[in-house]
Design a protein around this motif. Structure first.
Motif, mmCIF file in Angstrom:
data_model
loop_
_atom_site.group_PDB
_atom_site.id
_atom_site.type_symbol
_atom_site.label_atom_id
_atom_site.label_comp_id
_atom_site.label_asym_id
_atom_site.label_seq_id
_atom_site.Cartn_x
_atom_site.Cartn_y
_atom_site.Cartn_z
ATOM 1 N N PHE A 136 -30.013 -59.811 -69.913
ATOM 2 C CA PHE A 136 -28.704 -58.996 -69.699
ATOM 3 C C PHE A 136 -28.630 -58.263 -68.220
ATOM 4 C CE2 PHE A 136 -28.902 -59.873 -74.288
ATOM 5 C CZ PHE A 136 -28.189 -60.733 -74.293
ATOM 6 N N LEU A 137 -27.346 -57.947 -67.974
ATOM 7 C CA LEU A 137 -27.620 -56.983 -66.743
ATOM 8 C C LEU A 137 -27.840 -55.541 -66.970
ATOM 9 C CD1 LEU A 137 -26.369 -56.921 -63.814
ATOM 10 C CD2 LEU A 137 -24.168 -55.877 -64.883
ATOM 11 N N ARG A 138 -28.708 -55.033 -66.297
ATOM 12 C CA ARG A 138 -29.750 -53.712 -66.528
ATOM 13 C C ARG A 138 -28.758 -52.808 -65.897
ATOM 14 N NH1 ARG A 138 -35.384 -54.258 -68.071
ATOM 15 N NH2 ARG A 138 -35.646 -52.220 -66.865
ATOM 16 N N ASN A 139 -28.857 -51.553 -66.274
ATOM 17 C CA ASN A 139 -28.412 -50.342 -65.871
ATOM 18 C C ASN A 139 -29.002 -49.712 -64.779
ATOM 19 O OD1 ASN A 139 -30.278 -49.119 -67.507
ATOM 20 N ND2 ASN A 139 -28.543 -48.241 -68.791
ATOM 21 N N ASP A 140 -30.432 -50.215 -64.516
ATOM 22 C CA ASP A 140 -31.154 -49.804 -63.530
ATOM 23 C C ASP A 140 -31.383 -50.702 -62.378
ATOM 24 O OD1 ASP A 140 -33.015 -51.361 -64.213
ATOM 25 O OD2 ASP A 140 -34.008 -49.773 -65.561
ATOM 26 N N ASP A 141 -32.242 -50.390 -61.204
ATOM 27 C CA ASP A 141 -32.436 -51.381 -60.217
ATOM 28 C C ASP A 141 -33.893 -51.862 -60.343
ATOM 29 O OD1 ASP A 141 -29.734 -50.702 -59.119
ATOM 30 O OD2 ASP A 141 -30.672 -49.034 -58.108
ATOM 31 N N ALA A 142 -34.288 -52.024 -61.765
ATOM 32 C CA ALA A 142 -35.739 -52.333 -61.712
ATOM 33 C C ALA A 142 -35.957 -53.915 -61.648
ATOM 34 C CB ALA A 142 -36.348 -52.218 -63.124
ATOM 35 N N VAL A 143 -36.791 -54.101 -60.756
ATOM 36 C CA VAL A 143 -37.254 -55.611 -60.326
ATOM 37 C C VAL A 143 -38.621 -55.949 -60.486
ATOM 38 C CG1 VAL A 143 -35.507 -55.725 -58.696
ATOM 39 C CG2 VAL A 143 -37.575 -54.978 -57.822
ATOM 40 N N ILE A 144 -38.916 -57.086 -60.960
ATOM 41 C CA ILE A 144 -40.512 -57.611 -60.652
ATOM 42 C C ILE A 144 -40.828 -57.744 -59.274
ATOM 43 C CG2 ILE A 144 -41.900 -59.466 -61.143
ATOM 44 C CD1 ILE A 144 -40.700 -58.241 -63.750
ATOM 45 N N SER A 145 -41.776 -56.837 -59.082
ATOM 46 C CA SER A 145 -42.591 -56.897 -57.651
ATOM 47 C C SER A 145 -43.645 -57.282 -57.767
ATOM 48 C CB SER A 145 -42.450 -55.245 -57.070
ATOM 49 O OG SER A 145 -42.985 -55.216 -55.660
ATOM 50 N N LEU A 146 -44.046 -58.307 -56.870
ATOM 51 C CA LEU A 146 -45.327 -58.640 -56.401
ATOM 52 C C LEU A 146 -45.611 -58.608 -55.015
ATOM 53 C CD1 LEU A 146 -45.139 -62.127 -58.208
ATOM 54 C CD2 LEU A 146 -45.560 -60.169 -59.376
ATOM 55 N N THR A 178 -32.983 -66.208 -60.388
ATOM 56 C CA THR A 178 -32.521 -64.852 -60.770
ATOM 57 C C THR A 178 -32.768 -64.043 -59.332
ATOM 58 O OG1 THR A 178 -34.808 -63.873 -61.506
ATOM 59 C CG2 THR A 178 -33.294 -65.166 -63.047
ATOM 60 N N LYS A 179 -32.565 -62.802 -59.346
ATOM 61 C CA LYS A 179 -32.478 -61.953 -58.307
ATOM 62 C C LYS A 179 -33.459 -60.829 -58.712
ATOM 63 C CE LYS A 179 -28.111 -63.231 -56.380
ATOM 64 N NZ LYS A 179 -26.712 -62.516 -55.742
ATOM 65 N N VAL A 180 -34.476 -60.921 -59.416
ATOM 66 C CA VAL A 180 -35.141 -59.657 -60.109
ATOM 67 C C VAL A 180 -36.640 -59.845 -59.446
ATOM 68 C CG1 VAL A 180 -33.569 -59.397 -62.099
ATOM 69 C CG2 VAL A 180 -35.797 -61.024 -62.104
ATOM 70 N N LEU A 181 -36.840 -60.993 -58.426
ATOM 71 C CA LEU A 181 -38.322 -60.905 -57.994
ATOM 72 C C LEU A 181 -38.158 -60.710 -56.517
ATOM 73 C CD1 LEU A 181 -41.110 -61.588 -58.630
ATOM 74 C CD2 LEU A 181 -40.643 -64.133 -57.801
ATOM 75 N N GLU A 182 -39.342 -59.661 -56.276
ATOM 76 C CA GLU A 182 -39.319 -59.309 -54.683
ATOM 77 C C GLU A 182 -40.711 -59.438 -54.420
ATOM 78 O OE1 GLU A 182 -38.162 -55.282 -54.107
ATOM 79 O OE2 GLU A 182 -40.084 -54.519 -54.837
ATOM 80 N N ALA A 193 -43.407 -44.587 -50.259
ATOM 81 C CA ALA A 193 -42.049 -45.202 -50.452
ATOM 82 C C ALA A 193 -41.876 -46.228 -51.407
ATOM 83 C CB ALA A 193 -41.399 -45.627 -49.000
ATOM 84 N N TYR A 194 -42.795 -47.079 -51.332
ATOM 85 C CA TYR A 194 -42.887 -48.059 -52.548
ATOM 86 C C TYR A 194 -42.890 -47.703 -53.944
ATOM 87 C CZ TYR A 194 -44.560 -52.132 -55.217
ATOM 88 O OH TYR A 194 -44.697 -53.099 -56.007
ATOM 89 N N ARG A 195 -43.762 -46.478 -54.015
ATOM 90 C CA ARG A 195 -43.784 -46.290 -55.386
ATOM 91 C C ARG A 195 -42.601 -45.323 -56.058
ATOM 92 N NH1 ARG A 195 -49.328 -44.999 -57.337
ATOM 93 N NH2 ARG A 195 -48.752 -42.916 -57.670
ATOM 94 N N ASP A 196 -41.756 -45.091 -55.180
ATOM 95 C CA ASP A 196 -40.739 -44.416 -55.553
ATOM 96 C C ASP A 196 -39.556 -45.389 -56.430
ATOM 97 O OD1 ASP A 196 -41.850 -41.902 -54.949
ATOM 98 O OD2 ASP A 196 -40.757 -41.679 -52.824
ATOM 99 N N GLN A 197 -39.894 -46.558 -55.916
ATOM 100 C CA GLN A 197 -38.953 -47.613 -56.569
ATOM 101 C C GLN A 197 -38.978 -47.879 -57.867
ATOM 102 O OE1 GLN A 197 -36.394 -48.384 -54.352
ATOM 103 N NE2 GLN A 197 -37.636 -47.113 -52.937
ATOM 104 N N PRO A 198 -37.935 -48.387 -58.689
ATOM 105 C CA PRO A 198 -38.293 -48.638 -60.107
ATOM 106 C C PRO A 198 -38.829 -50.146 -60.349
ATOM 107 C CG PRO A 198 -35.946 -48.984 -59.604
ATOM 108 C CD PRO A 198 -36.556 -48.303 -58.214
ATOM 109 N N ASN A 199 -40.093 -50.255 -59.998
ATOM 110 C CA ASN A 199 -40.612 -51.618 -59.744
ATOM 111 C C ASN A 199 -41.614 -51.935 -60.989
ATOM 112 O OD1 ASN A 199 -39.372 -51.828 -57.262
ATOM 113 N ND2 ASN A 199 -41.124 -51.157 -56.291
ATOM 114 N N ILE A 200 -41.539 -53.112 -61.510
ATOM 115 C CA ILE A 200 -42.576 -53.569 -62.480
ATOM 116 C C ILE A 200 -43.490 -54.421 -61.540
ATOM 117 C CG2 ILE A 200 -42.998 -54.878 -64.652
ATOM 118 C CD1 ILE A 200 -39.984 -54.271 -65.445
ATOM 119 N N ASP A 201 -44.485 -53.703 -61.236
ATOM 120 C CA ASP A 201 -45.484 -54.274 -60.379
ATOM 121 C C ASP A 201 -46.659 -55.104 -61.146
ATOM 122 O OD1 ASP A 201 -46.954 -52.257 -61.159
ATOM 123 O OD2 ASP A 201 -47.102 -51.143 -59.260
#
Length: 812
Positions: A136-146, A178-182, A193-201
């Motif tokens: 479902f739509l999340r209330n944060d900007d978290a993404v899967i980051s590879l 989806t649009k959750v992969l970067e 700067a990268y570590r400040d983002q809400p990423n699931i790395d």
């Protein structure tokens, strides 16, 4: 009786052995590790047929090459060893123990075909996240980051995680709609700067929902590690510290001026200060091999943290030696490098065994790909048993046996892979598994295996079988403890040798020994003795033919009774019932000379160890009344009253102690006992030899012979003598005090008590009961004498130098 089953659902753990000085091999192993759930805890080591001198120098290794690898593997405790294809499988098998061996190339080929075995793939984690975290739509900007990194930056890849191309492609396919992969490109310069983002790395995916288990969480290793990015061994060191559970900040020599390092160091120090709750925090600065002090100081100057608010709370310590992950447990504990266990969840449930069998549910890990019937295993459960067994029929502590013996011992009724280690019983699981069936481990079978592995043969004796029956009669250790006290034991002793005790005499003795004031209490005590089949009631009647008195059970009372002496029949004196004297006699072993007394001393000793070292959370394995003989030896087997395996009450990770006990009731120890215990001590170095008596004190002859035996074993090095001696008297074994060892414990400083309570009690008991020097006093005296000798030698050398200097002075 109930059985507690403690389970830890965990990833299957790998250990990589690769060709040394080959960065591409390390990178391949690292990519494989990051592709598997929990792979960040898989160490990667170079394999040498013989450790090079420089490698030994770097890590200060003074043991053989096979011992180094076996100890290292034992510390990390992997289930499977993956090795480079061009390393000999025979060589790896020689150091691997009972573990699965797979070439890395073969495993990787299967993995590329999406045949996931002995692991949960990151692709399965991705599918789970898509259908749960991002459904479902999340209330944060978290993404899967590879993220991807510069090709030559191996330390950044080790720090942030790198995936093989086929896994990266698979993740794209999973999240393609989806649009959750970067997939950003990350450098050290942009990492902050990268570590400040809400990423699931990649690191977070790899350790998804994992925690770290250790019996001593306060001894979790942490350090700022100075390393060179161009030195492969430094990168491997960083990886293996983290794989053991350390919190490590890599500080790169030559690049420490980048903002990311100062930020990480500041965060690390604040975490350390918070962990110490305002007390002084010691921050460990671990330096790499061969680094100059100038380079280290220059790197530290760039990241020197802002300590204005915490300056009084932080101390920095440079450590120039690497934690010794290949050493014995005492060193592992001191270096805080005992590897932690990654786990998903833990559970503890009680089960009621049925005919010695226990059935329990296997834990479920929700992100395993379903319906993969070709998969042999996906994850594992680590099982520990807690058996509240009043009759010592089963073994709680399992140690010193092989996996094959464990399977035989527990009758594992399935075809899954089992493995046994100090961490517990490892059982691999696939998605189709639901229940696990095991048999409770028999104490007799376990000790058979245990001693057989040491080259000895155990034989159960008739006395052992009798002892088991007596323990059942008195109600086991819990209910039988009522009789394991001085007063009741004195009453039981009355019946030794087949004596018949009249009702009046028995009443008087019970009142005298137990301090009862009224007849009702006496009645209840007699009822308990009858209920537990210690005594039986009958009548003493005089035969009218031979005029001898005989004991007749109530079931023998008939109009005509048979005299046990002359075998003639005569009439029951029904017209003169007062001539029948009501009495009691012991049943079975309680009527034989010293048989009941002997086993009661064993029970009292066993109950003592249960109270003091098992309690509500500890464990114990015990076996009584057996003979032990060395295989292929003409020497006669030696009788052992009681054998125990005990763990340190405050540290489950220490290897358990073997205790061999000689138990007496109110008889005295003899030279014959000393000879037998002398031989047992020589055959089992480091075993604790226990002398337990129900007498409150040793007599002078006992002190002399036990003191001679104690001195014989007061040799060796370390915190304990070769074989510690523990002396237990009635004041400890059958004391009615709540804490029988309180007098001893008051003499111990807390750190001694928590590190080695059992070893400390041995030395305190020697000091108290034998009145000779204990091991502590001997080692202290030897240390003082050594210091004195060194001082005298130094004085002699200085005097000779002065004399030589005086002779060479010019004459003016």
């Amino acid at each position: 009786m109930y059985v507690g089953i403690h389970q830890k659902a965990s990833p299957i753990r790998f250990f990589f052995l690769i060709q040394p000085n080959r960065p591409e091999r390390f990178q391949r192993a690292m990519q494989v590790a990051f592709s598997m759930w929990g792979g960040i805890n898989a160490p990667i080591f170079p394999y040498y047929e013989e450790l090079p001198a420089l490698y030994r120098l770097e890590f200060q290794i003074n043991i053989s090459t096979p011992d180094y690898y076996q100890n290292t593997i034992g510390n990390y405790d992997p289930d499977t060893i993956l090795y480079d294809d061009d390393i000999s499988k025979v060589a790896i098998a020689a150091i691997a123990g009972e573990r699965t061996l797979i070439p890395i190339g073969s495993y990787l080929a299967e993995f590329k075909d999406y045949h996931f075995d002995q692991s949960i793939s990151l692709l399965e984690i991705g599918v789970y996240l898509k259908h749960n975290e991002f459904k479902f739509l999340r209330n944060d900007d978290a993404v899967i980051s590879l993220p991807s990194f510069p090709e030559d930056d191996l330390i950044l890849k080790a720090f942030m995680g790198e995936l093989p191309d086929f896994v990266r492609t698979g993740m794209r396919n999973i999240f393609g709609d989806t649009k959750v992969l970067e997939e950003p490109v990350v450098y050290w310069e942009t990492l902050e700067a990268y570590r400040d983002q809400p990423n699931i790395d990649i690191v977070q995916l790899n350790s998804y929902q994992l925690s770290s288990w250790a019996n001593k969480h306060y001894k979790r290793g942490a350090a700022i590690y100075f390393l060179r990015p161009d030195r492969l061994q430094d990168i491997q060191n960083y990886w293996n510290l983290r794989a053991a559970g350390w919190q490590v900040v890599p500080l790169i020599i030559g690049r420490s001026d980048l903002p990311i390092f100062k930020a990480m160091v500041q965060q690390f120090i604040e975490w350390q200060v918070g962990k110490y709750n305002g007390d002084h925090a010691l921050v460990n600065l671990l330096t790499g091999f061969g680094q100059s002090r100038e380079a280290i100081d220059a790197a530290w100057a760039h990241v020197l943290p802002d300590t204005k608010s915490i300056s009084k709370q932080v101390m920095f310590s440079y450590q120039h030696w690497f934690p010794r992950y290949w050493a014995n447990y005492a060193v592992l504990d001191a270096d805080m490098i005992k590897s932690h266990i990654p786990f998903f969840e833990t559970s503890y449930h009680h089960y009621e065994p049925k005919e010695g069998l226990v059935e329990f549910q296997a834990p479920v890990v929700p992100f395993v790909g379903k319906r993969n019937l070709s998969r042999e295993s996906a994850y594992k459960t680590i099982v520990e048993l807690s058996i509240r067994d009043d009759f010592s029929s089963f073994a709680e502590i399992l140690h010193g046996i092989t996996t094959r013996q464990l399977i035989n011992l527990m009758g594992a009724m399935d075809f899954r892979t089992w493995r046994f280690s100090n961490a517990g019983i490892h059982r691999l699981i696939r998605d189709a598994d639901d229940t696990i069936h095991i048999s409770l481990p028999s104490a007799l079978t376990f000790f058979n295996f245990y001693f057989a592995n040491k080259g000895f043969q155990l034989k159960e004796t008739a006395n052992s079988k009798l002892t088991k029956e007596v323990l059942k009669n008195i109600g086991g250790l819990t209910y039988g403890k009522y009789f394991l006290q001085s007063g009741p034991l004195k009453i039981i002793e009355l019946f030794e040798g087949g004596k018949e005790i009249s009702y009046g005499h028995l009443m008087a003795e019970i009142k005298r020994q137990l301090g009862f004031k009224n007849n009702e209490d006496v009645k209840h005590f007699i009822e308990r003795m009858l209920e537990h089949r210690i005594i039986e009631m009958g009548g003493i009647i005089q035969c009218t033919v031979c005029e001898q008195h005989g004991f007749y059970l109530l079931s023998h009372f008939q109009e005509k009774i048979t005299c046990p002496v002359c075998r003639n029949q005569f009439s029951l004196p029904m017209s003169e019932p007062s001539s029948i004297s009501w009495a009691y006699r012991g049943i079975g072993p309680f009527s034989r000379a010293n048989k009941a007394d002997g086993v009661m001393a064993v029970f009292a000793t066993l109950a003592f160890f249960h109270r003091e070292f098992a309690g509500s959370s500890g464990k114990i394995s015990s076996l009584f009344g057996f003979e032990l003989g060395q295989k292929n030896s003409a020497d006669p087997a030696k009788e052992v009253d009681l054998s125990l395996l005990l763990r340190n009450l405050y540290d489950d990770e220490q290897s358990p102690d073997l205790l061999l006990c000689e138990c007496k009731t109110y008889k005295r120890f003899t030279e014959k006992d000393m000879d037998r215990m002398m031989q047992l001590g020589q055959q089992f170095p480091k075993a604790i030899l226990v002398f337990a008596t129900l007498n409150n004190e040793l007599d002078e002859s006992e002190r002399l012979i036990i003191a001679n035996l104690t001195r014989h074993f007061q040799v060796g090095h370390g915190d304990r003598p070769l074989n510690p001696i523990l002396i237990l008297t009635g004041s400890e074994v059958i004391s009615e005090d709540f804490d029988q060892l309180s007098a001893y414990k008051q003499q111990l400083k807390p750190y001694i008590r928590y590190n080695d309570l059992l070893g400390s009690l041995c030395e305190l008991s020697v000091q108290r009961h034998l009145r000779i020097e204990n091991w502590w006093q001997i080692t202290e005296r030897n240390w003082q004498e050594n210091i004195y000798r060194r001082g005298m030698i130094q004085n002699i050398v200085l005097a000779l130098k002065e004399k030589a200097s005086f002779k060479t002075k010019p004459i003016i």
